[in-house]
Design an enzyme around this catalytic site. Structure first.
Site, PDB file in Angstrom:
ATOM      1  N   ASP A   1     -11.307   0.974   6.031  1.00  0.00           N
ATOM      2  CA  ASP A   1     -10.334   0.840   4.942  1.00  0.00           C
ATOM      3  C   ASP A   1      -8.978   0.383   5.511  1.00  0.00           C
ATOM      4  OD1 ASP A   1      -8.494   1.209   2.923  1.00  0.00           O
ATOM      5  OD2 ASP A   1      -9.384   3.064   2.193  1.00  0.00           O
TER       6      ASP A   1
ATOM      7  N   TYR B   1      -7.394   4.096  -8.061  1.00  0.00           N
ATOM      8  CA  TYR B   1      -6.126   3.374  -8.199  1.00  0.00           C
ATOM      9  C   TYR B   1      -5.456   3.721  -9.523  1.00  0.00           C
ATOM     10  CZ  TYR B   1      -7.583   0.301  -4.389  1.00  0.00           C
ATOM     11  OH  TYR B   1      -7.957  -0.196  -3.182  1.00  0.00           O
TER      12      TYR B   1
ATOM     13  N   ARG C   1     -12.812   2.350  -2.328  1.00  0.00           N
ATOM     14  CA  ARG C   1     -12.191   3.538  -1.713  1.00  0.00           C
ATOM     15  C   ARG C   1     -13.199   4.674  -1.735  1.00  0.00           C
ATOM     16  NH1 ARG C   1      -6.741   1.810  -1.714  1.00  0.00           N
ATOM     17  NH2 ARG C   1      -6.439   2.920   0.219  1.00  0.00           N
TER      18      ARG C   1
ATOM     19  N   GLN D   1     -14.416   4.516   4.370  1.00  0.00           N
ATOM     20  CA  GLN D   1     -13.141   4.993   4.927  1.00  0.00           C
ATOM     21  C   GLN D   1     -12.818   4.426   6.306  1.00  0.00           C
ATOM     22  OE1 GLN D   1     -13.311   9.241   4.526  1.00  0.00           O
ATOM     23  NE2 GLN D   1     -11.506   9.287   3.225  1.00  0.00           N
TER      24      GLN D   1
ATOM     25  N   SER E   1      -5.743   1.654   3.788  1.00  0.00           N
ATOM     26  CA  SER E   1      -5.327   3.010   4.197  1.00  0.00           C
ATOM     27  C   SER E   1      -4.736   3.000   5.593  1.00  0.00           C
ATOM     28  CB  SER E   1      -6.516   3.970   4.176  1.00  0.00           C
ATOM     29  OG  SER E   1      -6.878   4.231   2.853  1.00  0.00           O
TER      30      SER E   1
HETATM   31  P1  NAD Z   1      -1.564   2.083  -3.993  1.00  0.00           P
HETATM   32  O1  NAD Z   1      -0.922   1.529  -2.767  1.00  0.00           O
HETATM   33  O2  NAD Z   1      -2.389   1.186  -4.841  1.00  0.00           O
HETATM   34  O3  NAD Z   1      -0.408   2.714  -4.927  1.00  0.00           O
HETATM   35  C1  NAD Z   1       0.509   3.648  -4.400  1.00  0.00           C
HETATM   36  C2  NAD Z   1       0.689   4.779  -5.362  1.00  0.00           C
HETATM   37  O4  NAD Z   1       1.516   4.364  -6.445  1.00  0.00           O
HETATM   38  C3  NAD Z   1      -0.578   5.329  -6.001  1.00  0.00           C
HETATM   39  O5  NAD Z   1      -0.702   6.699  -5.668  1.00  0.00           O
HETATM   40  C4  NAD Z   1      -0.355   5.122  -7.503  1.00  0.00           C
HETATM   41  O6  NAD Z   1      -0.929   6.151  -8.279  1.00  0.00           O
HETATM   42  C5  NAD Z   1       1.160   5.133  -7.564  1.00  0.00           C
HETATM   43  N1  NAD Z   1       1.766   4.603  -8.800  1.00  0.00           N
HETATM   44  C6  NAD Z   1       1.423   3.526  -9.538  1.00  0.00           C
HETATM   45  N2  NAD Z   1       2.223   3.400 -10.609  1.00  0.00           N
HETATM   46  C7  NAD Z   1       3.146   4.414 -10.535  1.00  0.00           C
HETATM   47  C8  NAD Z   1       4.231   4.816 -11.336  1.00  0.00           C
HETATM   48  N3  NAD Z   1       4.571   4.164 -12.450  1.00  0.00           N
HETATM   49  N4  NAD Z   1       4.924   5.918 -10.951  1.00  0.00           N
HETATM   50  C9  NAD Z   1       4.599   6.604  -9.824  1.00  0.00           C
HETATM   51  N5  NAD Z   1       3.569   6.265  -9.024  1.00  0.00           N
HETATM   52  C10 NAD Z   1       2.855   5.183  -9.379  1.00  0.00           C
HETATM   53  O7  NAD Z   1      -2.389   3.394  -3.607  1.00  0.00           O
HETATM   54  P2  NAD Z   1      -3.252   3.670  -2.302  1.00  0.00           P
HETATM   55  O8  NAD Z   1      -2.399   4.279  -1.279  1.00  0.00           O
HETATM   56  O9  NAD Z   1      -3.985   2.429  -1.952  1.00  0.00           O
HETATM   57  O10 NAD Z   1      -4.239   4.790  -2.822  1.00  0.00           O
HETATM   58  C11 NAD Z   1      -4.972   4.587  -4.015  1.00  0.00           C
HETATM   59  C12 NAD Z   1      -5.961   5.694  -4.196  1.00  0.00           C
HETATM   60  O11 NAD Z   1      -7.065   5.562  -3.341  1.00  0.00           O
HETATM   61  C13 NAD Z   1      -5.455   7.095  -3.954  1.00  0.00           C
HETATM   62  O12 NAD Z   1      -6.047   7.912  -4.934  1.00  0.00           O
HETATM   63  C14 NAD Z   1      -5.995   7.460  -2.638  1.00  0.00           C
HETATM   64  O13 NAD Z   1      -6.090   8.856  -2.463  1.00  0.00           O
HETATM   65  C15 NAD Z   1      -7.334   6.822  -2.771  1.00  0.00           C
HETATM   66  N6  NAD Z   1      -7.962   6.590  -1.490  1.00  0.00           N
HETATM   67  C16 NAD Z   1      -9.257   7.016  -1.335  1.00  0.00           C
HETATM   68  C17 NAD Z   1      -9.896   6.787  -0.132  1.00  0.00           C
HETATM   69  C18 NAD Z   1     -11.296   7.227   0.081  1.00  0.00           C
HETATM   70  O14 NAD Z   1     -11.803   8.059  -0.631  1.00  0.00           O
HETATM   71  N7  NAD Z   1     -11.977   6.643   1.041  1.00  0.00           N
HETATM   72  C19 NAD Z   1      -9.258   6.125   0.893  1.00  0.00           C
HETATM   73  C20 NAD Z   1      -7.943   5.704   0.678  1.00  0.00           C
HETATM   74  C21 NAD Z   1      -7.315   5.938  -0.518  1.00  0.00           C
END
Ligand code: NAD
Length: 377
Positions: free
Chosen positions: A127, A230, A119, A124, A130
Site C-alpha cells: 500500500d 475512503y 485498502r 497492506q 499508506s
Molecule cells: P485520504 O488520504 O483519502 O484522506 C485523508 C482523510 O481525510 C480521511 O481520513 C478522510 O476521511 C478525511 N476527510 C475527507 N473529507 C473530510 C472533511 N470534510 N473533514 C475532515 N476530514 C475529511 O485517507 P487515507 O489516509 O488514504 O485513508 C483512507 C482510509 O483507508 C482510512 O480509513 C484508513 O484507515 C484506511 N486504510 C486501510 C488500510 C487497510 O486496511 N489495509 C490501509 C490504509 C488505510
C-alpha cells in the site's frame, strides 16, 4: 528478464523505486536488475551499493529499455520514448489522470498504478498511499515545528513556563494519524476532526481529543461511512456544523495540519480565509492537500499556494506538495518494499515474464493499461 530502475526526473522528486535491499532480493531470484547511475543518490543509495547488491549500473536508455520498469512518478513524454512497446511499468501513475494513462496505453505498456490497490489487509504490504502518507504526516509536523517560532512541549524552567503548542489535525487518515502521533511525541496538545466516525477511537487512543460533530440525519450517517475506507463528500448541513466547531479550534491553534482528501475529487475547503485571519500571528498551517483543492493550486485552505511557503494574515502556510521526497531514504525504502511485494503477484519467482492474473483483486485494481488500451481509469 531485465528489470530497470531509472532515476526520477520530476521536479523535487528524490525517491527511487528500488533500493539495494530490494535489488538484492530480485537478483537472488535470477533477475537482471539495471539501475540508472545516480538513481538512488538523493535517497542515500549510491551506485556502489546497488552494484554490491548485484545490479548493473546503466544509463537512462538502459534502465527505461528493460522488460519491467520500476518507477516512483509516471514517466515523462521523453522517457516514454525510451520504453519498449510490450514492456511493463509499475509505479505511482495517477489513476485519475485519464490523459496520462492514455499516453501509457499508446506507448504499448502494461501499466500498474500502485495507488489503486484496495485498502485490504492482504494489500497492506504493497500500500504505497499508506507508506508514503505515513512519512508525510511525520514530516508535516517537522515542517510545522521548524516554522513555528515557539516550542511544542510545555516547559517549566527557572526563566518561566512555556505553554504547550495547540495542534489541530483536520483529516485523520494515515497521514493525520501519524501527524497526531508525532505532535504528541513533541508534547503538543492535539484536537482532530474527520468525517468518518471510526476515527474517533483512533484519535483518542493516541491521546488527542476528537472534535465531535454528531450526525443528525440518515443521509449524513450514510455519507460518513464512506466507501472502501475512503471518505465521500458530506452533506452541506454536516459540513456547516463541522465548520463552526473547526473554526473555534483553529482560532486557538498554534499549528493546523490538514490532510483531508476525497479520492477523485477536489479536496474539501476546511480552513477559510476568515479562519486564517482569526489565527494568532506566527501560527502555522501545513496543508498536505496543497495542489488538490478546488482551485488547483490551493488545498484544504484557499490561501495555500502549492509548492510554496507563504505568509498570509501573519500565518505561515506551508504548501509543499511532495513531503515524502523530503525524507527520501526512508520513503524510498518503504516504497521499494511495497513494489517488491506487488511484484510477487505479477512476477512469481519461477516466472520468466510478467503475468497479469486478473482473478487477483489487487492486480485487477492496479492494472491501468494493457495491449494499447486504458483498461481502468
Ligand atoms: P485520504 O488520504 O483519502 O484522506 C485523508 C482523510 O481525510 C480521511 O481520513 C478522510 O476521511 C478525511 N476527510 C475527507 N473529507 C473530510 C472533511 N470534510 N473533514 C475532515 N476530514 C475529511 O485517507 P487515507 O489516509 O488514504 O485513508 C483512507 C482510509 O483507508 C482510512 O480509513 C484508513 O484507515 C484506511 N486504510 C486501510 C488500510 C487497510 O486496511 N489495509 C490501509 C490504509 C488505510
Amino acid at each position: 528478464m531485465r528489470i530497470g530502475v531509472p532515476a526520477e526526473t520530476a521536479a523535487g522528486e528524490t525517491r527511487v523505486a528500488a533500493t539495494p535491499e530490494t535489488v538484492k532480493k530480485l537478483v537472488a531470484q535470477g533477475r537482471t536488475v539495471c539501475v540508472q547511475s545516480g538513481a538512488g543518490v538523493a535517497a542515500s543509495a549510491v551506485d556502489d551499493a546497488y552494484a554490491a547488491a548485484g545490479a548493473e549500473i546503466v544509463d537512462a536508455a538502459g534502465a527505461f529499455g528493460a522488460d519491467l520498469v520500476l518507477k516512483v512518478q509516471p514517466p515523462s513524454a521523453e522517457e516514454l520514448t525510451l520504453m519498449k512497446s510490450g514492456a511493463t511499468l509499475v509505479g505511482m501513475l495517477n489513476p485519475f489522470d485519464a490523459e496520462g494513462l492514455q499516453r501509457l496505453a499508446q506507448a504499448g505498456l502494461t501499466a500498474f498504478a500502485l495507488e489503486a490497490a484496495p485498502r485490504t489487509t492482504r494489500a497492506q504490504s504493497m500500500d504505497v498511499l499508506s507508506s508514503q502518507a505515513n512519512v508525510a504526516g511525520y514530516k508535516a509536523v517537522m515542517l510545522a515545528a521548524n516554522q513555528y517560532q515557539r516550542l511544542f512541549p510545555m516547559l517549566m524552567t527557572a526563566a518561566g513556563t512555556i505553554k504547550a503548542a495547540r495542534v489541530v489535525v483536520l483529516g485523520v487518515g494515515v497521514a493525520g494519524l501519524q501527524a497526531i502521533a508525532t505532535a504528541k511525541r513533541l508534547g503538543a496538545v492535539i484536537e482532530a476532526s474527520d468525517v468518518r466516525p471510526s476515527v474517533k477511537e483512533q484519535v483518542e487512543s493516541l491521546g488527542a481529543r476528537f472534535i465531535d460533530v454528531p450526525y443528525e440525519t440518515d443521509e449524513e450517517r450514510e455519507a460518513a461511512e464512506g466507501v472502501g475506507g475512503y471518505a465521500r463528500p458530506m452533506p452541506q448541513s454536516w459540513l456547516d456544523r463541522q465548520k463552526v466547531e473547526v473554526a473555534k479550534r483553529v482560532a486557538q491553534a498554534d499549528v493546523v495540519i490538514s490532510t483531508a482528501l476525497i479520492p477523485g475529487r477536489p479536496a474539501p475547503v476546511l480552513i477559510t480565509e476568515d479562519m486564517v485571519k482569526s489565527m494568532k500571528p506566527g501560527s502555522v498551517i501545513v496543508d498536505l492537500a496543497a495542489g488538490r483543492g478546488p482551485g488547483g493550486t490551493d488545498g484544504n485552505c484557499p490561501l495555500t499556494e502549492a509548492g510554496s511557503v507563504v505568509q498570509k494574515h501573519g500565518v505561515h502556510i506551508v504548501g509543499l506538495t511532495n513531503l515524502p521526497a523530503l525524507v527520501a531514504a526512508d520513503s524510498s525504502s518503504l516504497y521499494a518494499r511495497n513494489v517488491l511485494d506487488f511484484l510477487k503477484l505479477v512476477l512469481p519467482s519461477d516466472a520468466t515474464a510478467v503475468q497479469v492474473p486478473m482473478e487477483d483483486d489487487i492486480v485487477a485494481a492496479c492494472l491501468m493499461t494493457q495491449a494499447g488500451k486504458v483498461v481502468r481509469s
